[in-house]
Design a protein around this motif. Structure first.
Motif, short mmCIF file in Angstrom:
data_model
loop_
_atom_site.label_atom_id
_atom_site.label_comp_id
_atom_site.label_asym_id
_atom_site.label_seq_id
_atom_site.Cartn_x
_atom_site.Cartn_y
_atom_site.Cartn_z
N GLY B 142 21.15 65.05 50.40
CA GLY B 142 21.22 66.51 50.38
C GLY B 142 21.12 67.09 51.78
N LEU B 143 20.18 66.56 52.57
CA LEU B 143 20.02 67.03 53.95
C LEU B 143 21.22 66.62 54.80
N ALA B 144 21.73 65.40 54.52
CA ALA B 144 22.86 64.91 55.30
C ALA B 144 24.06 65.83 55.13
N MET B 145 24.23 66.36 53.90
CA MET B 145 25.38 67.23 53.65
C MET B 145 25.22 68.56 54.37
N GLN B 146 24.01 68.89 54.79
CA GLN B 146 23.82 70.11 55.58
C GLN B 146 23.82 69.80 57.07
N GLY B 147 24.20 68.59 57.41
CA GLY B 147 24.33 68.24 58.82
C GLY B 147 23.13 67.51 59.39
N LEU B 148 22.08 67.30 58.56
CA LEU B 148 20.89 66.62 59.06
C LEU B 148 20.92 65.16 58.61
N SER B 149 21.89 64.43 59.06
CA SER B 149 22.02 63.07 58.58
C SER B 149 21.22 62.11 59.44
N VAL B 150 20.86 61.00 58.84
CA VAL B 150 20.14 59.93 59.53
C VAL B 150 20.86 58.63 59.22
N VAL B 151 21.22 57.89 60.23
CA VAL B 151 21.86 56.59 60.00
C VAL B 151 21.06 55.53 60.74
N PRO B 152 20.29 54.74 60.02
CA PRO B 152 19.49 53.72 60.70
C PRO B 152 20.23 52.40 60.82
N LEU B 153 19.68 51.55 61.63
CA LEU B 153 20.10 50.16 61.68
C LEU B 153 18.82 49.37 61.45
N PHE B 154 18.87 48.41 60.55
CA PHE B 154 17.66 47.68 60.20
C PHE B 154 17.84 46.21 60.55
N ALA B 155 16.85 45.62 61.17
CA ALA B 155 16.94 44.19 61.49
C ALA B 155 15.59 43.56 61.24
N GLY B 156 15.61 42.31 60.88
CA GLY B 156 14.35 41.63 60.63
C GLY B 156 14.50 40.13 60.66
N TYR B 157 13.35 39.49 60.66
CA TYR B 157 13.32 38.03 60.62
C TYR B 157 13.08 37.62 59.18
N ASP B 158 14.00 36.84 58.63
CA ASP B 158 13.89 36.43 57.23
C ASP B 158 13.00 35.19 57.15
N LEU B 159 11.79 35.37 56.57
CA LEU B 159 10.83 34.27 56.55
C LEU B 159 11.30 33.11 55.69
N GLN B 160 12.09 33.41 54.65
CA GLN B 160 12.57 32.33 53.79
C GLN B 160 13.63 31.49 54.49
N ARG B 161 14.56 32.18 55.18
CA ARG B 161 15.68 31.46 55.79
C ARG B 161 15.40 31.03 57.22
N GLY B 162 14.45 31.68 57.87
CA GLY B 162 14.18 31.34 59.27
C GLY B 162 15.24 31.84 60.23
N THR B 163 15.92 32.93 59.85
CA THR B 163 16.91 33.51 60.75
C THR B 163 16.70 35.01 60.86
N GLY B 164 17.32 35.60 61.88
CA GLY B 164 17.33 37.06 61.98
C GLY B 164 18.48 37.61 61.17
N ARG B 165 18.31 38.80 60.58
CA ARG B 165 19.40 39.40 59.81
C ARG B 165 19.50 40.88 60.17
#
Lengths: 280, 275
Positions: B142-165
């Motif tokens: 709703g806020l994004a449609m009024q021009g207040l948009s947020v676009v994140p980028l998420f990264a993390g270390y996957d403990l199960q796989r042992g890799t970054g994603r």
């Protein structure tokens, strides 16, 4: 034929409720909370690894309880919600054990009078300060009474003899090793189910600390080889290591595996604009 | 914060329910959530915007970096804003878009993860975290449609796989897993072009930091909203590495060394191509 009496005096009603709650609490094993030179230690006899009697509430606040599991678990979750909401809408430093103890006291007090059955629980809310004098330990009983305790608290079935012994043998500035050894020895004398001295091993114990010297989240469980070393009289280990366990995974348990890891974000502030230490 | 009469904890606190902090706040005090506030109808307003974030994967982890500039129209609103945040021990979020709302969302997300950790006594899986963030972005539509948009980028270390994603998002809350490297924000087009040429498989952590700094340099070169290396003020990009050691912010000295090296190498060779 017996009939329901029309009038029960308030004294009688309160006494009945208190007796009921006390009976429920007395069935369980005791929990000892005691200060040591670098923090506050929590020791419970609890063979379960999953159903905890001691838990983290917030950065410097922990929770310990005896009595009915479902009731104190309910209170624990409420406490975490209270602390997280307060920290989110104000600041992390505005979450205090005193505020939480008051909220618990009101809740327990209201339930004791208004609900059909009081909570059969006794809880401790403890906050570790920057010095031992600033440590706060609040003990809350089933009827909502609060006591501000100094140094140590014992809750549960056979609390009185342990409390008596602690008043003679506990002193401020004990090392963690000495404090744990004392607590475990006294818990072994818990009169519930026999008078013989039992030797409690690490497998039957749930031990946690609020470590004054850690930044941000100070709560750590102690298990495995580290707990054995702390409880052993021959081993020189007398405090928790300053670094968390090595290896990827949750870092809320210390077992003594401490090949150095990187700086953990547990140790950073969460205000997004000040998340790094000032000198970084 | 509303309290029930007599200071007793309100029923929502004692209700058996989910281990989500957001769900609890929505039930108890929805006005604390960014998307539950009514907005007056009208045109968009000028608010500071965050710009370029890049992530670069390496063997056993991932690096996230962001420039420090926030712009408001043609004005630089802030030159040392942090836009990359560690959200727990093994994940980080970088934000592009309306800074005020983005920072509020990040704070909420940080509490959400810690709350889950305390209630459940275990860490949330990396995909679980990515999905929680997606639902927060979705509720911000709703806020994004009024021009207040947020676009994140998420990264993390996957403990199960042992890799970054790496996970990227769109304004509707769509969550997409990215491979190798990715960027968001106004300078991301140039940053992505740069990373295509400089990234290669089998990088180590220092190599990934270098690729990220080069990408931010190229973004700042062509996008006025992205802050370039500011040697005079000694403002360096925020860089966090996520690997088996957890989320670690690279120190100012380390980043300063890399930035200075990149700037020196670009002297007389602004594109940074092979000489």
């Amino acid at each position: 034929m017996t009939s329901m009496p029309f009038y029960v005096s308030p004294e009688q009603l309160m006494k009945d409720r208190a007796d009921f709650a006390r009976k429920g609490i007395a069935r369980g094993r005791s929990v000892v909370v005691l200060g040591y030179d670098h923090g506050i230690a929590f020791v419970a006899e609890n063979p379960s690894r999953a159903l905890h009697k001691v838990s983290e509430i917030y950065d410097r606040i922990a929770f310990a309880a005896v009595g009915k599991y479902n009731e104190f678990e309910n209170l624990r979750v409420a406490g975490v919600r209270y602390a997280d909401l307060r920290g989110y809408s104000y600041d992390r430093s505005d979450v205090t054990a005193r505020g939480l103890a008051n909220a618990y006291a009101q809740t327990l007090g209201t339930v004791f009078i208004q609900e059909s059955k009081p909570y059969e629980v006794e809880i401790v809310v403890a906050e570790v300060g920057t010095t031992a004098e600033e440590d706060q330990i609040y003990r809350l009983t089933y009827d909502g009474s609060v006591a501000d305790e100094h140094g140590y608290v014992v809750m549960g079935g056979a609390a009185e003899p342990i409390d008596q012994a602690l008043s003679e043998r506990w002193h401020p500035g004990m090392t963690l090793g000495d404090a744990l050894t004392l607590a475990v020895e006294l818990l072994g004398k818990d009169g519930n189910g026999g008078d013989a001295d039992r030797q409690l091993g690490p497998a039957q114990l749930e031990v946690a600390v609020l470590d004054r010297n850690r930044p941000r989240r100070t709560f750590r469980r102690i298990a495995g080889p580290l707990l054995e070393r702390l409880l052993s009289r021959d081993d020189p280990t007398s405090d928790v290591p300053t670094v968390d366990d090595a290896g990827p995974g949750p870092h809320d348990v210390l077992t003594g595996d401490t090949s150095v890891t990187g700086d953990s974000t547990r140790e950073a502030a969460t205000n997004p604009q000040t998340q790094r230490p000032e000198d970084a | 914060m509303t309290a029930a009469p007599g200071g007793r904890l309100p029923p929502a606190y004692l209700a058996a329910g989910s281990s989500s902090f957001t769900d609890f706040v929505a039930a108890h005090d929805p006005s604390l959530l960014p998307h539950r506030r009514p907005l007056p109808p009208g045109t968009s307003l000028d608010a500071p915007h965050g710009t370029t974030i890049v992530t670069v994967s390496f063997d056993g982890g991932v690096v996230m970096a962001g420039d420090r500039r926030a712009t408001m129209g043609n004005i630089i609103a802030n030159r040392d804003m942090e836009k990359v945040f560690a959200t727990d021990e093994y994940s980080a979020v970088g934000i592009a878009g309306t800074a005020g709302i983005a920072i509020e969302l990040v704070r909420l997300f940080q509490v959400e993860l810690e709350h889950y950790e305390k209630i459940e006594g275990t860490l949330m899986s990396l995909e679980g975290k990515a999905n929680r963030l997606a639902s927060m972005i979705r509720s911000n539509l709703g806020l994004a449609m009024q021009g207040l948009s947020v676009v994140p980028l998420f990264a993390g270390y996957d403990l199960q796989r042992g890799t970054g994603r790496i996970f990227s998002y769109d304004v509707t809350g769509g969550c997409y897993e990215e491979h190798d490297h990715h960027g968001v924000g106004s300078g991301s087009l140039f940053a992505r072009g740069s990373m295509k040429k400089t990234w290669r498989p089998g990088l180590d952590r220092d190599g990934a930091v270098r690729v990220a700094v080069e990408a931010l340099y190229d973004a700042a070169d062509d996008d006025s909203a992205t802050g370039g290396p500011d040697l005079s003020r000694r403002i360096w990009p925020t860089i966090v590495s996520l690997d088996a050691d957890g989320a670690v912010f690279r120190s100012d000295e380390e980043v300063a060394g890399v930035v200075t090296a990149v700037v020196a190498e670009r002297e007389g060779n602004p594109g940074g191509g092979p000489r």
